[in-house]
Design a protein around this motif. Structure first.
Motif, PDB file in Angstrom:
ATOM      1  N   LEU A 329       0.843  -1.201   0.000  1.00 15.56           N
ATOM      2  CA  LEU A 329       0.000   0.000   0.000  1.00 15.56           C
ATOM      3  C   LEU A 329       0.877   1.251   0.000  1.00 15.56           C
ATOM      4  O   LEU A 329       0.725   2.158  -0.812  1.00 15.56           O
ATOM      5  CB  LEU A 329      -0.929  -0.030   1.226  1.00 15.56           C
ATOM      6  CG  LEU A 329      -1.812   1.184   1.431  1.00 15.56           C
ATOM      7  CD1 LEU A 329      -2.725   1.405   0.248  1.00 15.56           C
ATOM      8  CD2 LEU A 329      -2.643   1.029   2.709  1.00 15.56           C
ATOM      9  N   GLU A 330       1.850   1.235   0.890  1.00  6.29           N
ATOM     10  CA  GLU A 330       2.746   2.387   1.048  1.00  6.29           C
ATOM     11  C   GLU A 330       3.595   2.604  -0.218  1.00  6.29           C
ATOM     12  O   GLU A 330       3.714   3.729  -0.725  1.00  6.29           O
ATOM     13  CB  GLU A 330       3.647   2.057   2.241  1.00  6.29           C
ATOM     14  CG  GLU A 330       4.537   3.141   2.737  1.00  6.29           C
ATOM     15  CD  GLU A 330       5.568   2.518   3.707  1.00  6.29           C
ATOM     16  OE1 GLU A 330       6.669   3.023   3.760  1.00  6.29           O
ATOM     17  OE2 GLU A 330       5.247   1.488   4.360  1.00  6.29           O
ATOM     18  N   SER A 331       4.180   1.537  -0.748  1.00  7.88           N
ATOM     19  CA  SER A 331       5.094   1.702  -1.887  1.00  7.88           C
ATOM     20  C   SER A 331       4.336   2.082  -3.161  1.00  7.88           C
ATOM     21  O   SER A 331       4.800   2.926  -3.931  1.00  7.88           O
ATOM     22  CB  SER A 331       5.936   0.439  -2.093  1.00  7.88           C
ATOM     23  OG  SER A 331       5.122  -0.696  -2.159  1.00  7.88           O
ATOM     24  N   VAL A 332       3.175   1.483  -3.379  1.00  7.93           N
ATOM     25  CA  VAL A 332       2.393   1.839  -4.575  1.00  7.93           C
ATOM     26  C   VAL A 332       1.942   3.296  -4.470  1.00  7.93           C
ATOM     27  O   VAL A 332       2.020   4.061  -5.446  1.00  7.93           O
ATOM     28  CB  VAL A 332       1.173   0.895  -4.738  1.00  7.93           C
ATOM     29  CG1 VAL A 332       0.219   1.410  -5.801  1.00  7.93           C
ATOM     30  CG2 VAL A 332       1.635  -0.508  -5.091  1.00  7.93           C
ATOM     31  N   PRO A 368       5.597 -13.211  -5.357  1.00  7.37           N
ATOM     32  CA  PRO A 368       4.427 -12.760  -4.601  1.00  7.37           C
ATOM     33  C   PRO A 368       4.490 -11.260  -4.353  1.00  7.37           C
ATOM     34  O   PRO A 368       5.564 -10.714  -4.105  1.00  7.37           O
ATOM     35  CB  PRO A 368       4.557 -13.511  -3.271  1.00  7.37           C
ATOM     36  CG  PRO A 368       5.494 -14.638  -3.518  1.00  7.37           C
ATOM     37  CD  PRO A 368       6.374 -14.244  -4.655  1.00  7.37           C
ATOM     38  N   GLY A 369       3.343 -10.596  -4.412  1.00  5.48           N
ATOM     39  CA  GLY A 369       3.326  -9.161  -4.122  1.00  5.48           C
ATOM     40  C   GLY A 369       2.292  -8.426  -4.933  1.00  5.48           C
ATOM     41  O   GLY A 369       1.297  -9.007  -5.384  1.00  5.48           O
ATOM     42  N   VAL A 370       2.547  -7.137  -5.119  1.00  5.62           N
ATOM     43  CA  VAL A 370       1.625  -6.327  -5.910  1.00  5.62           C
ATOM     44  C   VAL A 370       2.380  -5.773  -7.104  1.00  5.62           C
ATOM     45  O   VAL A 370       3.500  -5.282  -6.979  1.00  5.62           O
ATOM     46  CB  VAL A 370       0.945  -5.231  -5.052  1.00  5.62           C
ATOM     47  CG1 VAL A 370       1.952  -4.385  -4.309  1.00  5.62           C
ATOM     48  CG2 VAL A 370       0.056  -4.348  -5.909  1.00  5.62           C
ATOM     49  N   ASN A 371       1.748  -5.920  -8.275  1.00  4.67           N
ATOM     50  CA  ASN A 371       2.365  -5.546  -9.546  1.00  4.67           C
ATOM     51  C   ASN A 371       1.771  -4.228 -10.034  1.00  4.67           C
ATOM     52  O   ASN A 371       0.554  -4.074 -10.102  1.00  4.67           O
ATOM     53  CB  ASN A 371       2.064  -6.667 -10.545  1.00  4.67           C
ATOM     54  CG  ASN A 371       2.456  -6.306 -11.957  1.00  4.67           C
ATOM     55  OD1 ASN A 371       3.489  -6.740 -12.430  1.00  4.67           O
ATOM     56  ND2 ASN A 371       1.648  -5.525 -12.652  1.00  4.67           N
ATOM     57  N   VAL A 393      12.215   3.745  -4.860  1.00  4.09           N
ATOM     58  CA  VAL A 393      11.114   3.184  -4.060  1.00  4.09           C
ATOM     59  C   VAL A 393      11.137   1.657  -4.160  1.00  4.09           C
ATOM     60  O   VAL A 393      10.998   0.945  -3.154  1.00  4.09           O
ATOM     61  CB  VAL A 393       9.744   3.738  -4.534  1.00  4.09           C
ATOM     62  CG1 VAL A 393       8.615   3.191  -3.682  1.00  4.09           C
ATOM     63  CG2 VAL A 393       9.743   5.259  -4.542  1.00  4.09           C
ATOM     64  N   VAL A 394      11.334   1.164  -5.392  1.00  4.54           N
ATOM     65  CA  VAL A 394      11.350  -0.292  -5.591  1.00  4.54           C
ATOM     66  C   VAL A 394      12.493  -0.911  -4.781  1.00  4.54           C
ATOM     67  O   VAL A 394      12.310  -1.929  -4.086  1.00  4.54           O
ATOM     68  CB  VAL A 394      11.487  -0.629  -7.104  1.00  4.54           C
ATOM     69  CG1 VAL A 394      11.684  -2.124  -7.315  1.00  4.54           C
ATOM     70  CG2 VAL A 394      10.264  -0.141  -7.865  1.00  4.54           C
ATOM     71  N   ALA A 395      13.658  -0.280  -4.840  1.00  2.00           N
ATOM     72  CA  ALA A 395      14.824  -0.816  -4.110  1.00  2.00           C
ATOM     73  C   ALA A 395      14.571  -0.767  -2.599  1.00  2.00           C
ATOM     74  O   ALA A 395      14.840  -1.743  -1.882  1.00  2.00           O
ATOM     75  CB  ALA A 395      16.069  -0.025  -4.472  1.00  2.00           C
ATOM     76  N   GLU A 396      14.050   0.341  -2.122  1.00  2.37           N
ATOM     77  CA  GLU A 396      13.829   0.502  -0.680  1.00  2.37           C
ATOM     78  C   GLU A 396      12.876  -0.575  -0.134  1.00  2.37           C
ATOM     79  O   GLU A 396      13.047  -1.066   0.980  1.00  2.37           O
ATOM     80  CB  GLU A 396      13.234   1.897  -0.442  1.00  2.37           C
ATOM     81  CG  GLU A 396      13.066   2.269   1.017  1.00  2.37           C
ATOM     82  CD  GLU A 396      12.224   3.538   1.157  1.00  2.37           C
ATOM     83  OE1 GLU A 396      12.242   4.392   0.240  1.00  2.37           O
ATOM     84  OE2 GLU A 396      11.525   3.640   2.191  1.00  2.37           O
ATOM     85  N   HIS A 397      11.909  -0.951  -0.962  1.00  2.00           N
ATOM     86  CA  HIS A 397      10.914  -1.921  -0.481  1.00  2.00           C
ATOM     87  C   HIS A 397      11.240  -3.354  -0.887  1.00  2.00           C
ATOM     88  O   HIS A 397      10.443  -4.262  -0.662  1.00  2.00           O
ATOM     89  CB  HIS A 397       9.525  -1.521  -0.979  1.00  2.00           C
ATOM     90  CG  HIS A 397       9.027  -0.281  -0.321  1.00  2.00           C
ATOM     91  ND1 HIS A 397       8.317  -0.299   0.858  1.00  2.00           N
ATOM     92  CD2 HIS A 397       9.177   1.027  -0.645  1.00  2.00           C
ATOM     93  CE1 HIS A 397       8.036   0.941   1.218  1.00  2.00           C
ATOM     94  NE2 HIS A 397       8.539   1.768   0.333  1.00  2.00           N
TER      95      HIS A 397
END
Ligand SMILES: Cc1cc2nc3c(=O)[nH]c(=O)nc-3n(C[C@H](O)[C@H](O)[C@H](O)COP(=O)(O)OP(=O)(O)OC[C@H]3O[C@@H](n4cnc5c(N)ncnc54)[C@H](O)[C@@H]3O)c2cc1C
Length: 443
Positions: A329-332, A368-371, A393-397
Motif C-alpha cells: 500500500l505504502e510503496s504503490v 508474490p506481491g503487488v504488480n 522506491v522499488v529498491a527501498e521496499h
C-alpha cells in the motif's frame, strides 16, 4: 542488415537477421552466425530481444503444431507458434492456455524465455508452470531436452531457460499442458474502486471466487483514487448470442491498425488527464457482469494493431515492478505520488496482486506481491530521472523490475531483485548475447 525495433520503439538499429526455418538445421546455423540472440514477435518492450549491429535469429518461421494428446492436453509445438493460434484452434475443442499475457501476438518460446504471467497468477502461476519439456540447442551444437520433473541437472537447465531471456540456448521445441475450458467464453465483471485500500480489499475478495483478476488504475490522480477492477471466470456457454462481427470481438479478431507514427506523442500532459477521465467514465458506465469472448477480456490492446505508434517517433518506456505485499500500500502510493507530480505517464496503468508462489525460473519476474505497470512516453532526460526516482522506491521496499519491459534499469537494482542470478550464470551460452545481457549481465 534490417532495422529492428522492439515494442517500445526506443531504438531502430540495424541487425543481421538470420531466419531459422528448420530445427534440424538450427545447430549449424547458430554455430556459424554466433554471437546472436533469438527473436520472437519483438513484443518485449525493451532490449531483451535486440542485438544492435549483430545477429538476430528469427524464430518465427518455426511455427507448426507438432502433436496434441487429447487425454492429457499436452501440446507439442515449434517455438514460433503464436499463442493466438493455440487459443483460436484449441478453445473450440475445450482447451486453452492455462496462462496468457495481455497480448496473444507472442510466440511460445518468447513466453517461455520471459516466463510471462497473466491475470490468474494466484491460481495458475506463470507460463513455465505449464511447460512439460523444452528442447534447447546450444551454439556449440549440444542439444538438451529438459523438463520440471527431471533429475537435478535437467531441472537446472529447465529453471534457467524458463525466464532465461534466450541466454541459455535456442528453444527449438516445447511441450505445454493446456487446461480444460467449457469454451471460449468468460463471465466477466467490472467493479469501480475509489482508493488503494479499497483496491486491495476488492482484489483479495475477488481472488477467492474469480480465476482472473486485474485492474486499471488512473495514474493521474496521485493516490490511486480511482480505478476499475475486472474479474472473470470461464463460462459454460454464452448466456446470450455470440457478439456479431464489428463488436469489440470482431475488432480484436480482424484488427484495426494505428495508421501512422505521429510527429509527437499523442499521450502528453494535455491529453493525459482527459484520456484517463474518459476511460474511467466509459468503464464505470459499463460496470456489471456479462458473458464475453476471451479476446476482449484477455487481450484488449490487441484490438488496435501497432498502438505503440501513438507515442510518436521517440517511443515509450514501460515501467513494471512487483513490490512485496507487506508494504504494498505504502510503496504503490509513493510511486503513484511521484508519477502524478511529474505529470508524465499514460492511460495505461495496471495494478494487480500476484499470488503467494515463488516462480520456478531463476530469473522469472512474477514473485508474490503487488504488480504495478505504467507506460511513459519517452521525453528523454526527464523520463529517465522520473524512473530513477521510482527505482529508489522499488529498491527501498525490496521489489524487482520486469526484464521483458526494461531498457534502462541499473545493474544494482537487477542484482538486488534477482537473488538466483549467480546460479543462472552457469547456464549461459557463451555464444549468445543481447543488448540486455551486455547491459546487465556482462558480455
Ligand atoms: C500489449 C502487451 C501486453 C503484454 N502483457 C503482458 C502480461 O500481461 N504479462 C507478461 O508477462 N508479459 C506481457 N507482455 C510482454 C510479452 O508477453 C513478452 O515480452 C513476451 O515474451 C514477448 O514474446 P515475443 O514472442 O514477442 O518474444 P520477443 O520479445 O521477440 O523475445 C522475448 C525473449 O524471448 C527470447 N526468445 C524468443 N524466441 C526464442 C527461442 N526460440 N529460443 C530462446 N529464446 C527465445 C528472446 O531472445 C527474448 O529474450 C505484454 C506485451 C505487450 C506488447
Amino acid at each position: 542488415m534490417n532495422r529492428v525495433s522492439s515494442w517500445g520503439r526506443l531504438s531502430d538499429a540495424e541487425h543481421s537477421v538470420v531466419a531459422i526455418t528448420s530445427a534440424a538445421d538450427a545447430p549449424a546455423i547458430i554455430a556459424s552466425t554466433a554471437p546472436g540472440i533469438a527473436r520472437g514477435m519483438e513484443r518485449s518492450y525493451g532490449d531483451v530481444a535486440l542485438n544492435a549491429g549483430g545477429t538476430l535469429w528469427d524464430m518465427r518461421p518455426l511455427n507448426r503444431f507438432l502433436a496434441f494428446d487429447a487425454e492429457s492436453g499436452i501440446l507439442t509445438v515449434e517455438p514460433g507458434v503464436l499463442l493466438r493460434d493455440i487459443q483460436a484452434t484449441f478453445s473450440r475443442q475445450g482447451w486453452m492456455l492455462a496462462v496468457t499475457p495481455g497480448t496473444e501476438i507472442v510466440t511460445v518460446a518468447g513466453a517461455i524465455a520471459n516466463d510471462v504471467h497473466g491475470k490468474n497468477h494466484a491460481t495458475r502461476g506463470t507460463f513455465a508452470d505449464h511447460v512439460v519439456s523444452i528442447t534447447l540447442v546450444r551454439t556449440d551444437g549440444e542439444v538438451i531436452v529438459c523438463g520440471p520433473d527431471d533429475e537435478p541437472e535437467g531441472r537446472g537447465w529447465f529453471e534457467a531457460t524458463c525466464g532465461g531471456l534466450g541466454l541459455t540456448g535456442l528453444i527449438v521445441q516445447a511441450s505445454i499442458r493446456l487446461k480444460r475450458v467449457p469454451g471460449p467464453w468468460l463471465l466477466a465483471e467490472d467493479v469501480a474502486y475509489q482508493s488503494l485500500p479499497e483496491f486491495f480489499e476488492l482484489s483479495d475478495s475477488s481472488e477467492l471466487s474469480y480465476e482472473h483478476v486485474v485492474s486499471w488504475i488512473d495514474i493521474t490522480t496521485g493516490g490511486g483514487r480511482r480505478g476499475i477492477l475486472s474479474r472473470a471466470n470461464p463460462a459454460a456457454s454464452p448466456h446470450r448470442a455470440p457478439p456479431a462481427a464489428g463488436t469489440p470481438l470482431g475488432a480484436a479478431a480482424g484488427g484495426i491498425t494505428f495508421p501512422l507514427v505521429p510527429p509527437v506523442s499523442l499521450v502528453n500532459t494535455l491529453t493525459l488527464p482527459l484520456l484517463n477521465r474518459a476511460y474511467y467514465r466509459l468503464k464505470r458506465a459499463g460496470v456489471g457482469s456479462k458473458v464475453v469472448h476471451y479476446k476482449p477480456f484477455f487481450y484488449p490492446l490487441d484490438a488496435i494493431q501497432e498502438w505503440n505508434r501513438a507515442y510518436g517517433p521517440r517511443g515509450f518506456y514501460q515501467y513494471q515492478c512487483v513490490l512485496p505485499r507487506e508494504s504494498g500500500l505504502e510503496s504503490v502510493r509513493e510511486i503513484l505520488r511521484l508519477v502524478a507530480r511529474s505529470g508524465q505517464g499514460s492511460f495505461l496503468g495496471v495494478l494487480k496482486t500476484l499470488g503467494d508462489r515463488e516462480p520456478l525460473g531463476m530469473l522469472s519476474f512474477a514473485r508474490p506481491g503487488v504488480n504495478l505497470t505504467i507506460d511513459f512516453p519517452n521525453l528523454g532526460a526527464s523520463t529517465l530521472v522520473l524512473m530513477a526516482s521510482l527505482d529508489s522506491v522499488v529498491a527501498e521496499h525490496g521489489g524487482r523490475l520486469y526484464l521483458a519491459k526494461d531498457a534502462r534499469m541499473p545493474a544494482s537494482l537487477f542484482e538486488a531483485g534477482y537473488p538466483r542470478l549467480e546460479e543462472f550464470t552457469a547456464y549461459r551460452d557463451p555464444g549468445i548475447s543481447s543488448e540486455l545481457s551486455r547491459r546487465l549481465l556482462g558480455s
